[in-house]
Design a protein around this motif. Structure first.
Motif, PDB file in Angstrom:
ATOM      1  N   PHE A 129       0.707  -1.148   0.179  1.00 50.50           N
ATOM      2  CA  PHE A 129      -0.071  -0.161   0.045  1.00 50.50           C
ATOM      3  C   PHE A 129       0.906   1.253   0.202  1.00 50.50           C
ATOM      4  O   PHE A 129       0.350   2.210  -0.391  1.00 50.50           O
ATOM      5  CB  PHE A 129      -0.909  -0.052   1.475  1.00 50.50           C
ATOM      6  CG  PHE A 129      -2.083  -0.911   1.173  1.00 50.50           C
ATOM      7  CD1 PHE A 129      -3.355  -0.404   0.339  1.00 50.50           C
ATOM      8  CD2 PHE A 129      -2.132  -2.245   1.587  1.00 50.50           C
ATOM      9  CE1 PHE A 129      -4.240  -1.357   0.187  1.00 50.50           C
ATOM     10  CE2 PHE A 129      -3.253  -3.153   1.446  1.00 50.50           C
ATOM     11  CZ  PHE A 129      -4.227  -2.731   0.966  1.00 50.50           C
ATOM     12  N   LEU A 130       2.172   1.268   0.796  1.00 46.21           N
ATOM     13  CA  LEU A 130       3.055   2.158   0.840  1.00 46.21           C
ATOM     14  C   LEU A 130       3.509   2.680  -0.667  1.00 46.21           C
ATOM     15  O   LEU A 130       3.728   3.920  -1.274  1.00 46.21           O
ATOM     16  CB  LEU A 130       4.117   2.166   1.462  1.00 46.21           C
ATOM     17  CG  LEU A 130       3.852   2.386   3.168  1.00 46.21           C
ATOM     18  CD1 LEU A 130       5.059   1.684   4.026  1.00 46.21           C
ATOM     19  CD2 LEU A 130       3.304   3.820   3.268  1.00 46.21           C
ATOM     20  N   SER A 139      -3.468   5.677   1.129  1.00 48.40           N
ATOM     21  CA  SER A 139      -2.955   4.433   1.430  1.00 48.40           C
ATOM     22  C   SER A 139      -4.001   3.821   2.565  1.00 48.40           C
ATOM     23  O   SER A 139      -4.419   2.687   2.530  1.00 48.40           O
ATOM     24  CB  SER A 139      -1.529   4.174   1.835  1.00 48.40           C
ATOM     25  OG  SER A 139      -1.391   5.251   3.038  1.00 48.40           O
ATOM     26  N   LYS A 140      -4.217   4.708   3.550  1.00 45.87           N
ATOM     27  CA  LYS A 140      -5.300   4.380   4.698  1.00 45.87           C
ATOM     28  C   LYS A 140      -6.564   4.058   4.285  1.00 45.87           C
ATOM     29  O   LYS A 140      -7.393   2.980   4.607  1.00 45.87           O
ATOM     30  CB  LYS A 140      -5.281   5.328   5.659  1.00 45.87           C
ATOM     31  CG  LYS A 140      -3.591   5.652   6.303  1.00 45.87           C
ATOM     32  CD  LYS A 140      -3.537   6.767   6.921  1.00 45.87           C
ATOM     33  CE  LYS A 140      -2.375   7.355   7.356  1.00 45.87           C
ATOM     34  NZ  LYS A 140      -1.268   7.464   6.368  1.00 45.87           N
ATOM     35  N   ILE A 141      -6.922   4.938   3.293  1.00 47.89           N
ATOM     36  CA  ILE A 141      -8.575   4.776   2.708  1.00 47.89           C
ATOM     37  C   ILE A 141      -8.494   3.550   1.867  1.00 47.89           C
ATOM     38  O   ILE A 141      -9.330   2.742   1.796  1.00 47.89           O
ATOM     39  CB  ILE A 141      -9.094   5.877   1.794  1.00 47.89           C
ATOM     40  CG1 ILE A 141      -9.188   7.023   2.778  1.00 47.89           C
ATOM     41  CG2 ILE A 141     -10.060   5.518   1.046  1.00 47.89           C
ATOM     42  CD1 ILE A 141      -9.471   8.347   1.824  1.00 47.89           C
ATOM     43  N   VAL A 211      -4.804   0.991  12.790  1.00 43.36           N
ATOM     44  CA  VAL A 211      -3.380   0.342  12.839  1.00 43.36           C
ATOM     45  C   VAL A 211      -2.732   0.974  11.697  1.00 43.36           C
ATOM     46  O   VAL A 211      -1.231   1.094  11.764  1.00 43.36           O
ATOM     47  CB  VAL A 211      -3.572  -1.249  12.480  1.00 43.36           C
ATOM     48  CG1 VAL A 211      -2.289  -1.823  12.485  1.00 43.36           C
ATOM     49  CG2 VAL A 211      -4.524  -1.736  13.987  1.00 43.36           C
ATOM     50  N   SER A 212      -3.201   1.413  10.391  1.00 40.95           N
ATOM     51  CA  SER A 212      -2.417   1.973   9.626  1.00 40.95           C
ATOM     52  C   SER A 212      -1.846   3.325   9.777  1.00 40.95           C
ATOM     53  O   SER A 212      -0.768   3.685   9.461  1.00 40.95           O
ATOM     54  CB  SER A 212      -3.357   1.885   8.181  1.00 40.95           C
ATOM     55  OG  SER A 212      -4.447   2.927   8.243  1.00 40.95           O
ATOM     56  N   GLU A 213      -2.817   3.998  10.792  1.00 43.10           N
ATOM     57  CA  GLU A 213      -2.259   5.230  11.232  1.00 43.10           C
ATOM     58  C   GLU A 213      -0.922   5.299  12.047  1.00 43.10           C
ATOM     59  O   GLU A 213      -0.065   6.170  12.228  1.00 43.10           O
ATOM     60  CB  GLU A 213      -3.145   5.990  12.027  1.00 43.10           C
ATOM     61  CG  GLU A 213      -4.378   6.456  10.942  1.00 43.10           C
ATOM     62  CD  GLU A 213      -5.471   7.183  11.602  1.00 43.10           C
ATOM     63  OE1 GLU A 213      -6.338   7.680  11.163  1.00 43.10           O
ATOM     64  OE2 GLU A 213      -5.529   6.806  12.872  1.00 43.10           O
ATOM     65  N   MET A 214      -0.830   4.041  12.721  1.00 42.88           N
ATOM     66  CA  MET A 214       0.153   3.780  13.657  1.00 42.88           C
ATOM     67  C   MET A 214       1.330   3.404  12.849  1.00 42.88           C
ATOM     68  O   MET A 214       2.539   3.693  13.239  1.00 42.88           O
ATOM     69  CB  MET A 214      -0.263   2.710  14.812  1.00 42.88           C
ATOM     70  CG  MET A 214      -1.266   2.833  15.734  1.00 42.88           C
ATOM     71  SD  MET A 214      -1.823   1.584  16.757  1.00 42.88           S
ATOM     72  CE  MET A 214      -0.456   1.009  17.424  1.00 42.88           C
ATOM     73  N   PHE A 215       1.348   2.479  11.664  1.00 49.17           N
ATOM     74  CA  PHE A 215       2.335   2.182  11.312  1.00 49.17           C
ATOM     75  C   PHE A 215       2.951   2.604  10.008  1.00 49.17           C
ATOM     76  O   PHE A 215       4.183   2.851   9.483  1.00 49.17           O
ATOM     77  CB  PHE A 215       2.366   0.486  10.950  1.00 49.17           C
ATOM     78  CG  PHE A 215       2.265  -0.137  12.532  1.00 49.17           C
ATOM     79  CD1 PHE A 215       3.495  -0.517  13.098  1.00 49.17           C
ATOM     80  CD2 PHE A 215       1.290  -0.574  12.833  1.00 49.17           C
ATOM     81  CE1 PHE A 215       3.450  -0.919  14.169  1.00 49.17           C
ATOM     82  CE2 PHE A 215       0.952  -1.292  14.088  1.00 49.17           C
ATOM     83  CZ  PHE A 215       2.154  -1.562  14.934  1.00 49.17           C
ATOM     84  N   ILE A 216       1.878   3.359   9.299  1.00 49.47           N
ATOM     85  CA  ILE A 216       2.228   4.041   7.905  1.00 49.47           C
ATOM     86  C   ILE A 216       2.721   5.401   8.231  1.00 49.47           C
ATOM     87  O   ILE A 216       3.460   6.293   7.709  1.00 49.47           O
ATOM     88  CB  ILE A 216       1.211   4.043   6.726  1.00 49.47           C
ATOM     89  CG1 ILE A 216       0.871   2.421   6.563  1.00 49.47           C
ATOM     90  CG2 ILE A 216       1.515   4.954   5.825  1.00 49.47           C
ATOM     91  CD1 ILE A 216      -0.261   2.311   5.290  1.00 49.47           C
ATOM     92  N   GLY A 217       2.055   5.851   9.331  1.00 48.94           N
ATOM     93  CA  GLY A 217       2.438   7.316   9.832  1.00 48.94           C
ATOM     94  C   GLY A 217       1.388   8.260   8.807  1.00 48.94           C
ATOM     95  O   GLY A 217       0.905   8.190   8.012  1.00 48.94           O
TER      96      GLY A 217
END
Length: 269
Positions: A129-130, A139-141, A211-217
């Protein structure tokens, strides 16, 4: 009105009121038990305070963050990403699932692929996704979309396959066209199962966004606040945000259930 009728009416009102209070008591008992356990763990120092803070302190901090509005941008950012991904997943998943379910052969041919992708942990695909969408909202959406769409497709297709054959035959006997059969019989027969898939993916999509907000930033978001609190050892803030996330998920789910009961009222509670 006779005395007997008045007594019966009063009895019905009293019984309804008692049932309402009983349901309320059951609903409150779960959170109350959790609070008591949390309080006992901290009061008896069963674990270090660095791991589990006092519940009163965490809840007071949560109240302060809500009153000051400090956390509101993070809430709106997470809800926006969740809402966009979830809505897109439902908009694509429902018609696609209904189409697949309308053809048993197509359903059997696509079942493996659908179940395969549904079973993949979306959070394990961070690098993909990144690379495809970067570190922004897209990416989060997209992750929330993937977490939603396959669950909705499978449930919608299954709902079509479970449509009662007698009703389908009756509609055809009365001269309904294939489109009318699909519109007035198949769609409504599949609707309860379709809503089950939508409700299942509701919380799943929210979890994936956090979770994506935690690790993708990201600059703002509940997941980023959780990660920041963890790295800085702000245990009270960490637990406050976790409580807030759980409450948001609960409220979203209850709103969906209330809407579901109105939409598929013929199934009962």
């Amino acid at each position: 009105m006779s005395t007997t009728a008045l007594q019966n009416k009063w009895g019905d009102v009293t019984s309804e009121s008692s049932n309402r209070w009983a349901r309320l008591g059951l609903a409150v008992s779960g959170p109350l038990c959790l609070f008591i356990v949390w309080l006992a763990v901290t009061e008896f120092q069963l674990v270090p305070k660095l791991l589990v803070p006092h519940p009163i302190n965490a809840l007071e901090l949560l109240t302060q963050m809500l009153r000051s509005g400090d956390i509101l941008p993070d809430i709106w950012a997470s809800l926006y990403r969740w809402g966009a991904g979830y809505s897109l997943g439902c908009l694509i998943g429902v018609p696609f699932g209904l189409l697949i379910g309308s053809s048993p052969g197509l359903y059997r041919a696509s079942f493996f692929l659908l179940d395969f992708f549904r079973s993949l942990p979306v959070t394990a695909l961070f690098p993909l996704f990144l690379l495809l969408f970067g570190i922004g909202n897209s990416s989060k959406i997209a992750m929330a979309f993937v977490a939603t769409v396959f669950v909705v497709i499978l449930n919608s297709a299954y709902g079509v396959l479970q449509a009662k054959k007698a009703r389908l035959r009756a509609a055809r006997v009365f001269g309904a066209s294939p489109w009318q059969v699909f519109k007035w019989v198949v769609f409504f027969e599949a609707l309860p199962q379709t809503l089950v898939g939508m409700r299942t993916s509701l919380s799943l999509a929210l979890i994936v966004v956090i979770v994506s907000e935690m690790f993708i930033g990201t600059r703002i978001g509940l997941g980023q606040r959780v990660y920041d609190a963890y790295t800085l050892n702000l245990t009270e803030e960490l637990y406050a945000i976790l409580v807030l996330t759980g409450v948001l998920g609960y409220l979203i789910n209850r709103l969906f259930i209330a809407a579901e009961r109105r939409i598929v009222f013929w199934t009962g509670e």
